[in-house]
Write an enzyme that holds these catalytic residues in place. Sequence first.
Site, mmCIF file in Angstrom:
data_model
loop_
_atom_site.group_PDB
_atom_site.id
_atom_site.type_symbol
_atom_site.label_atom_id
_atom_site.label_comp_id
_atom_site.label_asym_id
_atom_site.label_seq_id
_atom_site.Cartn_x
_atom_site.Cartn_y
_atom_site.Cartn_z
ATOM 1 C CG ASP A 38 -1.837 1.139 1.347
ATOM 2 O OD1 ASP A 38 -1.624 2.132 0.605
ATOM 3 O OD2 ASP A 38 -2.776 1.066 2.153
ATOM 4 C CD GLU A 90 25.127 0.395 8.322
ATOM 5 O OE1 GLU A 90 24.915 1.004 9.369
ATOM 6 O OE2 GLU A 90 24.401 -0.492 7.873
ATOM 7 C CB CYS A 122 23.265 5.481 11.130
ATOM 8 S SG CYS A 122 22.350 4.268 10.181
ATOM 9 C CB THR A 211 14.361 0.266 15.235
ATOM 10 O OG1 THR A 211 13.077 0.495 14.687
ATOM 11 C CG2 THR A 211 14.929 -1.017 14.679
ATOM 12 C CG HIS A 244 20.223 8.700 12.270
ATOM 13 N ND1 HIS A 244 20.813 8.732 11.031
ATOM 14 C CD2 HIS A 244 19.643 7.479 12.383
ATOM 15 C CE1 HIS A 244 20.603 7.579 10.424
ATOM 16 N NE2 HIS A 244 19.901 6.808 11.223
ATOM 17 C CE LYS A 249 4.662 10.390 9.826
ATOM 18 N NZ LYS A 249 3.847 9.187 9.732
ATOM 19 C CG ASN A 276 18.751 5.995 7.105
ATOM 20 O OD1 ASN A 276 19.726 6.719 7.279
ATOM 21 N ND2 ASN A 276 18.470 4.972 7.896
#
Lengths: 355, 133
Positions: A38, A90, A122, A211, A244, A249, A276
């Site tokens: 979606d 990374e 990160c 997370t 970061h 959001k 990201n």
Amino acid sequence: MRKAFGDFVKGIGIVGYGAYIPKRRIKVEEIARVWGKDVKRITEGLGIKEKAVAAFDEDSATMAVESARRAVQNSGVDAKRIGAVFVGSESKPYAVKPTAAAVADAIGASPELTAADFEFACKSGTTAMQCCLGMVASGMIEYGLAIGTDTAQGSPNDPLEFSTGGGGASVIVGNQGVIADFEEFYSYTTDTPDFWRRPSAEFPQAAGRFTGEPAYFRHVINAAKGLFAKTGLEPKDFDHVVFHQPNAKFPLKAAKILGFEEEKLKQGLVTPFIGNTYSACSFIGLASILDVAREGERILVVSYGSGAGADALSFKATKEAERKRPKETIFNMIKEKEYVDYATYVKHRRKLKDV
Amino acid sequence: MVSPSSSLIWREIPERYGMVGSVCQTCGASYFPQRKVCPKCRRKGKLALQKMPENGRIYAFTEVHSAPRGFENESPYFLAIIELSNGVRVLAQIVDSEKEKVKAGATVEMRFRKIFEAGKEGILAYGYKFKVV
């Protein structure tokens, strides 16, 4: 007990910066189309419209070099005077062989320097910057180059695939021609398994909702609050803030929790347009702020690396920031793009067997 | 493509990464790649290292559809002779440039890219390519 850090590092800061964003973009809508997801739910959930895709012949090393060359040019620093090159990533092209050595050679630095690659998901770029700041402050080196660069990985059809982009950014730290004075840092680190990749695995794994609160928010909020306590500064004292940005959001929520107006986040919020970019993420956000920062404006950077830790750093723009504007701004780089479909993206990112 | 040895890749690093060529201190002529002898001055020539400019113009170009081994997955791609701003000509790949912009006389700038991989587990060769700006 050491003296107040702010006094110890007086006159030290960022003397130049550079960034690189690959030209290709894939729309989140296109990825959702392929996997039958979606679109509305995903784009609204992440706040990401499209992500930057490194080309077939690009990797974290090429993007590190491109950004570093721009940083050298922007700073006006003679590359031979750089005493340390640290690359945070990374997604190293080699498991063993330093990207930092290639960068040092490619920018025309002297062999008389120290170099290494850093890994902390990160946030390794900001950690590289902390090391450079410390080495410049102690007089061990004249200039240090810190880089955050990644071709962020996401397994096909994994939630990460919708958000992980590619990019690189560099800052040169020194004490002459400073464009942003370094004021203070505060770091917060715990062993939190929210995202990882084992040595033989091609793609990383993220622990879903875990997370969020115990990982990103706990570390980012604590690092920012730690910096406030250490310096006596408050959100109202900052003109710009970059967190970061694993999606659009999380940084908005972090800003709200800490009491920052959304407006202060705007200039450094680049994830909606390029995805990201992992180690490059908060660096590119900081670069975008430095593109417009005026003398006296205070900037807060809070990186986050899974595993987990956050580095909060406070800078204050100088007059030099207005004088040393780069040829190309981050938002100009964001505008230059070429859309690719999922099949082309898969080819460039070598997600096909034997490619 | 036969995988070159790591020492061969290593020897080419100054040229591939930094476009370091030669200049004859006797006649002032610049060369890329590097030369041991100035073809104009011969024994009287004195060669020194010189960094080439990172911009120039497309002198001639071709679009490669039948790529050599090791480059098959990149085709079609543009290969061009670039006339650098000091007049020296180099052969290089053109990247990130729209097809209609790749033409003789177009202004180009150097980019740092991966050139080839010596197999899945071998060394990576990086170097210059150019982009139309």
